[in-house]
Write a protein that holds these residues in place. Structure first.
Motif, PDB file in Angstrom:
ATOM      1  N   MET A   1      37.599  43.027  38.822  1.00  0.00           N
ATOM      2  CA  MET A   1      36.715  42.936  39.977  1.00  0.00           C
ATOM      3  C   MET A   1      35.526  42.015  39.685  1.00  0.00           C
ATOM      4  SD  MET A   1      36.351  44.001  42.996  1.00  0.00           S
ATOM      5  CE  MET A   1      35.183  44.205  44.250  1.00  0.00           C
ATOM      6  N   ARG A   2      34.972  42.172  38.469  1.00  0.00           N
ATOM      7  CA  ARG A   2      33.835  41.323  38.126  1.00  0.00           C
ATOM      8  C   ARG A   2      34.241  39.857  38.097  1.00  0.00           C
ATOM      9  NH1 ARG A   2      31.513  43.682  32.764  1.00  0.00           N
ATOM     10  NH2 ARG A   2      33.636  44.387  32.565  1.00  0.00           N
ATOM     11  N   ASP A   3      35.420  39.582  37.663  1.00  0.00           N
ATOM     12  CA  ASP A   3      35.902  38.202  37.577  1.00  0.00           C
ATOM     13  C   ASP A   3      36.003  37.577  38.970  1.00  0.00           C
ATOM     14  OD1 ASP A   3      36.878  35.984  36.108  1.00  0.00           O
ATOM     15  OD2 ASP A   3      38.877  36.456  36.913  1.00  0.00           O
ATOM     16  N   SER A   4      36.477  38.312  39.925  1.00  0.00           N
ATOM     17  CA  SER A   4      36.595  37.766  41.275  1.00  0.00           C
ATOM     18  C   SER A   4      35.217  37.557  41.916  1.00  0.00           C
ATOM     19  CB  SER A   4      37.463  38.673  42.152  1.00  0.00           C
ATOM     20  OG  SER A   4      36.873  39.944  42.243  1.00  0.00           O
ATOM     21  N   ILE A   5      34.257  38.437  41.627  1.00  0.00           N
ATOM     22  CA  ILE A   5      32.892  38.264  42.145  1.00  0.00           C
ATOM     23  C   ILE A   5      32.253  37.025  41.522  1.00  0.00           C
ATOM     24  CG2 ILE A   5      30.576  39.273  42.192  1.00  0.00           C
ATOM     25  CD1 ILE A   5      31.934  42.027  42.376  1.00  0.00           C
ATOM     26  N   ALA A   6      32.460  36.860  40.231  1.00  0.00           N
ATOM     27  CA  ALA A   6      31.891  35.697  39.551  1.00  0.00           C
ATOM     28  C   ALA A   6      32.496  34.412  40.091  1.00  0.00           C
ATOM     29  CB  ALA A   6      32.115  35.811  38.050  1.00  0.00           C
ATOM     30  N   ARG A   7      33.808  34.396  40.344  1.00  0.00           N
ATOM     31  CA  ARG A   7      34.456  33.199  40.894  1.00  0.00           C
ATOM     32  C   ARG A   7      33.944  32.903  42.303  1.00  0.00           C
ATOM     33  NH1 ARG A   7      40.694  32.784  38.990  1.00  0.00           N
ATOM     34  NH2 ARG A   7      40.314  33.244  36.806  1.00  0.00           N
ATOM     35  N   ALA A   8      33.726  33.937  43.100  1.00  0.00           N
ATOM     36  CA  ALA A   8      33.216  33.734  44.455  1.00  0.00           C
ATOM     37  C   ALA A   8      31.787  33.161  44.410  1.00  0.00           C
ATOM     38  CB  ALA A   8      33.242  35.046  45.229  1.00  0.00           C
ATOM     39  N   LEU A   9      30.968  33.676  43.492  1.00  0.00           N
ATOM     40  CA  LEU A   9      29.602  33.153  43.364  1.00  0.00           C
ATOM     41  C   LEU A   9      29.604  31.705  42.889  1.00  0.00           C
ATOM     42  CD1 LEU A   9      27.663  36.194  41.887  1.00  0.00           C
ATOM     43  CD2 LEU A   9      27.440  35.192  44.156  1.00  0.00           C
TER      44      LEU A   9
END
Length: 110
Positions: A1-9
């Motif tokens: 989940m953190r990886d997808s948030i970081a990619r979106a940011l």
């Protein structure tokens, strides 16, 4: 989940900070620029040769004028600080409507 948030940011930041020219970039690039004025060389910048007598005299004259102006400012500030305390300070200036003797207290102390 953190990886997808970081990619979106990162994706949003990449959109915000892009190297593409904007609407006003052409007008900015077309504006004429003037070269900056070079700093006057200090006579003290030459390490093995000293300044000439004329350069040194001019420099000391400018420093003396600056020091004199700072002395006047310091005296005005001192007079203002003492005035807030209710103390009369004999501050006079050229063209003053009252002499320094007008500050002599007639037996009154602050």
């Amino acid at each position: 989940m953190r990886d997808s948030i970081a990619r979106a940011l990162l994706w949003v930041l990449a959109l915000l900070i892009s190297n593409k020219p904007g609407r006003h970039s052409a007008a900015f690039l077309a504006a004429p620029t003037t070269p900056p004025k070079p700093c006057p060389a200090s006579p003290w910048s030459r390490p093995w040769t000293g300044p000439t007598k004329q350069e040194a005299a001019a420099l000391f004259q400018r420093e003396a004028e600056t020091t004199l102006q700072l002395g006047v400012i310091r005296e005005r500030r001192r007079a203002a600080a003492l005035a807030t305390l209710g103390v009369d300070y004999p501050y006079t200036y050229e063209g003053a409507p009252f002499p320094a003797s007008a500050f002599a207290a007639a037996g009154v102390s602050a």
